[in-house]
Structures are given as structure tokens and as C-alpha cells.
Write a protein that holds these residues in place. Sequence first.
Motif, PDB file in Angstrom:
ATOM      1  N   HIS A  66      10.694   3.759  -4.238  1.00 31.06           N
ATOM      2  CA  HIS A  66      11.362   5.011  -3.854  1.00 31.06           C
ATOM      3  C   HIS A  66      11.790   5.090  -2.391  1.00 31.06           C
ATOM      4  N   THR A  67      10.999   4.482  -1.502  1.00 30.11           N
ATOM      5  CA  THR A  67      11.265   4.700  -0.073  1.00 30.11           C
ATOM      6  C   THR A  67      12.093   3.578   0.541  1.00 30.11           C
ATOM      7  N   VAL A  74      13.433   4.463  12.940  1.00 31.38           N
ATOM      8  CA  VAL A  74      12.727   3.237  13.287  1.00 31.38           C
ATOM      9  C   VAL A  74      12.012   2.718  12.042  1.00 31.38           C
ATOM     10  N   SER A  75      12.398   1.520  11.617  1.00 33.68           N
ATOM     11  CA  SER A  75      11.762   0.916  10.449  1.00 33.68           C
ATOM     12  C   SER A  75      10.785  -0.150  10.933  1.00 33.68           C
ATOM     13  N   LEU A  76       9.525  -0.062  10.486  1.00 35.53           N
ATOM     14  CA  LEU A  76       8.507  -1.048  10.874  1.00 35.53           C
ATOM     15  C   LEU A  76       8.256  -1.984   9.705  1.00 35.53           C
ATOM     16  N   ARG A  77       8.522  -3.261   9.922  1.00 38.06           N
ATOM     17  CA  ARG A  77       8.371  -4.280   8.864  1.00 38.06           C
ATOM     18  C   ARG A  77       7.047  -5.015   8.991  1.00 38.06           C
ATOM     19  N   VAL A  78       6.245  -5.025   7.915  1.00 39.19           N
ATOM     20  CA  VAL A  78       4.961  -5.750   7.896  1.00 39.19           C
ATOM     21  C   VAL A  78       4.800  -6.361   6.502  1.00 39.19           C
ATOM     22  N   PRO A  79       4.396  -7.660   6.406  1.00 42.50           N
ATOM     23  CA  PRO A  79       4.223  -8.276   5.085  1.00 42.50           C
ATOM     24  C   PRO A  79       3.168  -7.538   4.258  1.00 42.50           C
ATOM     25  N   ARG A  80       3.386  -7.519   2.929  1.00 42.18           N
ATOM     26  CA  ARG A  80       2.541  -6.733   2.028  1.00 42.18           C
ATOM     27  C   ARG A  80       1.045  -7.087   2.129  1.00 42.18           C
ATOM     28  N   GLN A  81       0.728  -8.382   2.199  1.00 42.26           N
ATOM     29  CA  GLN A  81      -0.696  -8.744   2.235  1.00 42.26           C
ATOM     30  C   GLN A  81      -1.372  -8.195   3.490  1.00 42.26           C
ATOM     31  N   GLU A  92      -7.532   0.173  -4.986  1.00 41.88           N
ATOM     32  CA  GLU A  92      -6.695   0.425  -6.169  1.00 41.88           C
ATOM     33  C   GLU A  92      -5.560   1.401  -5.839  1.00 41.88           C
ATOM     34  N   THR A  93      -5.849   2.394  -4.970  1.00 43.10           N
ATOM     35  CA  THR A  93      -4.808   3.363  -4.607  1.00 43.10           C
ATOM     36  C   THR A  93      -3.790   2.732  -3.659  1.00 43.10           C
ATOM     37  N   ILE A  94      -4.255   1.816  -2.830  1.00 44.13           N
ATOM     38  CA  ILE A  94      -3.347   1.148  -1.880  1.00 44.13           C
ATOM     39  C   ILE A  94      -2.215   0.456  -2.631  1.00 44.13           C
ATOM     40  N   VAL A  95      -2.560  -0.273  -3.681  1.00 47.07           N
ATOM     41  CA  VAL A  95      -1.543  -1.006  -4.448  1.00 47.07           C
ATOM     42  C   VAL A  95      -0.526  -0.015  -5.039  1.00 47.07           C
ATOM     43  N   ALA A  96      -1.023   1.105  -5.570  1.00 42.53           N
ATOM     44  CA  ALA A  96      -0.116   2.114  -6.142  1.00 42.53           C
ATOM     45  C   ALA A  96       0.820   2.653  -5.060  1.00 42.53           C
ATOM     46  N   ARG A  97       0.281   2.912  -3.861  1.00 39.01           N
ATOM     47  CA  ARG A  97       1.104   3.476  -2.779  1.00 39.01           C
ATOM     48  C   ARG A  97       2.170   2.479  -2.322  1.00 39.01           C
ATOM     49  N   LEU A  98       1.811   1.187  -2.288  1.00 37.59           N
ATOM     50  CA  LEU A  98       2.793   0.174  -1.877  1.00 37.59           C
ATOM     51  C   LEU A  98       3.899   0.046  -2.926  1.00 37.59           C
ATOM     52  N   ASP A  99       3.517   0.152  -4.203  1.00 37.11           N
ATOM     53  CA  ASP A  99       4.538   0.085  -5.270  1.00 37.11           C
ATOM     54  C   ASP A  99       5.489   1.284  -5.183  1.00 37.11           C
ATOM     55  N   VAL A 100       4.917   2.457  -4.916  1.00 39.90           N
ATOM     56  CA  VAL A 100       5.758   3.664  -4.779  1.00 39.90           C
ATOM     57  C   VAL A 100       6.725   3.482  -3.604  1.00 39.90           C
ATOM     58  N   LEU A 153      12.796   9.319  13.421  1.00 45.04           N
ATOM     59  CA  LEU A 153      12.142   9.194  12.124  1.00 45.04           C
ATOM     60  C   LEU A 153      11.535   7.799  12.041  1.00 45.04           C
ATOM     61  N   LEU A 154      10.261   7.731  11.629  1.00 43.19           N
ATOM     62  CA  LEU A 154       9.599   6.435  11.428  1.00 43.19           C
ATOM     63  C   LEU A 154       9.516   6.163   9.932  1.00 43.19           C
ATOM     64  N   VAL A 155      10.009   5.010   9.520  1.00 36.30           N
ATOM     65  CA  VAL A 155       9.967   4.638   8.102  1.00 36.30           C
ATOM     66  C   VAL A 155       9.264   3.292   7.967  1.00 36.30           C
ATOM     67  N   GLY A 156       8.456   3.189   6.934  1.00 34.01           N
ATOM     68  CA  GLY A 156       7.797   1.910   6.682  1.00 34.01           C
ATOM     69  C   GLY A 156       6.691   2.125   5.668  1.00 34.01           C
ATOM     70  N   PRO A 157       6.209   1.050   5.083  1.00 34.45           N
ATOM     71  CA  PRO A 157       5.185   1.177   4.044  1.00 34.45           C
ATOM     72  C   PRO A 157       3.870   1.696   4.619  1.00 34.45           C
ATOM     73  N   PRO A 158       2.997   2.234   3.762  1.00 37.94           N
ATOM     74  CA  PRO A 158       1.689   2.679   4.225  1.00 37.94           C
ATOM     75  C   PRO A 158       0.991   1.533   4.948  1.00 37.94           C
ATOM     76  N   GLY A 159       0.417   1.827   6.118  1.00 37.91           N
ATOM     77  CA  GLY A 159      -0.319   0.802   6.850  1.00 37.91           C
ATOM     78  C   GLY A 159       0.538   0.019   7.832  1.00 37.91           C
ATOM     79  N   CYS A 160       1.825   0.347   7.954  1.00 38.35           N
ATOM     80  CA  CYS A 160       2.682  -0.436   8.856  1.00 38.35           C
ATOM     81  C   CYS A 160       2.508  -0.018  10.318  1.00 38.35           C
ATOM     82  N   GLY A 161       1.775   1.091  10.543  1.00 39.24           N
ATOM     83  CA  GLY A 161       1.533   1.522  11.928  1.00 39.24           C
ATOM     84  C   GLY A 161       2.371   2.718  12.352  1.00 39.24           C
ATOM     85  N   LYS A 162       2.935   3.432  11.394  1.00 39.70           N
ATOM     86  CA  LYS A 162       3.776   4.594  11.745  1.00 39.70           C
ATOM     87  C   LYS A 162       2.985   5.625  12.561  1.00 39.70           C
TER      88      LYS A 162
END
Length: 230
Positions: free
Chosen positions: A192-193, A125-132, A180-188, A18-27
Motif C-alpha cells: 500500500h505505501t 524524504v524516502s529512507l531505503r533499508v533492506p527488509r532483513q 509475527e506483526t513485523i512481517v505483516a507490517r512490512l507486507d502492508v 514528509l518522511l516515507v519508508g517501511p517500519p523500522g527504517c528510522g523515520k
Amino acid sequence: MVDCVDGADEWVDAMRILLVGPPGCGKGTQARLLQKQFAVPHVSSGDLLRAAVQQGTHLGVQAKRFMDEGKLVPDDLLLDVIGERLGQGDCDKGFILDGFPRTLAQAKALTAMLVRHAAALDHVVSLRVPRQDLVTRLSGRRTCRQCGTMYHVVFDPPATEGQCSRCHGSLYQRDDDREETIVARLDVYDAHTAPLLAHYREQGLLRDIDGGGSRDAVYARVLRGIEDAG
Ligand code: AMP
């Protein structure tokens, strides 16, 4: 990694990652590499939903409005399609799961699905990437309509603008990769995740990986994380 199938005396090797990480982390990118390495399918909840949207199915029509706003698609819409996909024969020997689960409730639903197949996850597998960096990555992301290869307009552009260098398919920007949607997805994700990480750490399944740097550098770390865990 080794499972007994339905109580029978047959044993098979399997790899369920299972790959876990925020949108855009490279999953998605890492999932494609892992899929080749372990010869198991890449199952992406986002891809399954986008296919439903494109086909105009009941699920697709319902899911689209949540996706366009960067919100989570409700479980009553999503769980059946995931359960059905994981129940298909090509997942018998494992899968690279990407984008599901995204909540603790979904994690429990996944465990229940796997238990029905006498199976369990091997690695999370958790992929860590800074928010900016995530915002920069997502807003420049382009995807091939044909083969799914991903590019970045600045960091990893195709040889010809708008065209996949691998299959010559056309590149597009996902509707939800707008700022604008990216910010919403990162907040979600944060709300939640992110709590899933503690859940899987407690189970001894979490492989915490620095997702910064090149695709190949991250992949080397992912493989090391999996190997070190045994
Ligand atoms: P992704 O391609 O994984 O970034 O997913 C794109 C969008 O699909 C998300 O922003 C959600 O709207 C929806 N989605 C994907 N996976 C899930 C999930 N596990 N639970 C709820 N919604 C999801």
C-alpha cells in the motif's frame, strides 16, 4: 518553502517535510533531528494513535485491533485526527510528518488538507533499508515511555538495561514490534505505501536516501538531499 497566507500580503517561511519508508527504517529518529533543525513539530500518525489507545478514546479503542495486527487503521477513523493536528497553530510554519500518508488515497487527502491552508509539501524524504535489516531493527527496538527516545538492545543499548539514558524513563517494546506483526507490517508497506514513492517522484518532491548506517550518517544524507533539492 515560501507561502502566501490566505491571500493576505503576509509571507512566511515554512518547511513541510514528509518522511516515507517501511517500519523500522528510522523515520522517527530522523524526524526528531529534523524537528530540531527546522523548529517545526514532529507529527507522527502512529504516536497520535498510540496516545488515543492509551487514553482509551473511541478512536483508540477502534484503532487498537488494527494496530495489534499490523494492519492499516481505516481512513474514516484516522483522517479527522490528522486534519485536526495539522490545523493546530504550531503547524502553521510547517511540520515533519511521519507515518501519514500510507496510501495513495491518504496522499490525496493530505493534499486537500494542505490546500485548505494554502500550503504544500516541500520535500518527501524516502529512507531505503533492506527488509532483513528492518526485521532485526524492529525486533530489538525499545522506546522510552517518557521522552520517546529509541534504543536497540544490541546496536544502541541504554547505559542501564530497561532505562532511558536521557531521562531515566522506563523502556518498553511496542506491541506491534513482535516478530509475527513485523512481517505483516512490512507486507502492508510493500502493498500500500511503496506506490507513494512513484507518486511523489512524479511531483518532483522525492528525496531518495540510503537509510543504512549510523543515525548521524543517515541524517547527513537527509540534509544533503534536502539542500541539493533547493
Ligand atoms: P507507526 O508508528 O507509524 O509504525 O504506526 C503504527 C501503527 O499505527 C501502524 O501499523 C498502523 O496500524 C497504524 N497507523 C499509523 N499511521 C497510519 C496511517 N497513516 N494509516 C493507517 N494506519 C496507520
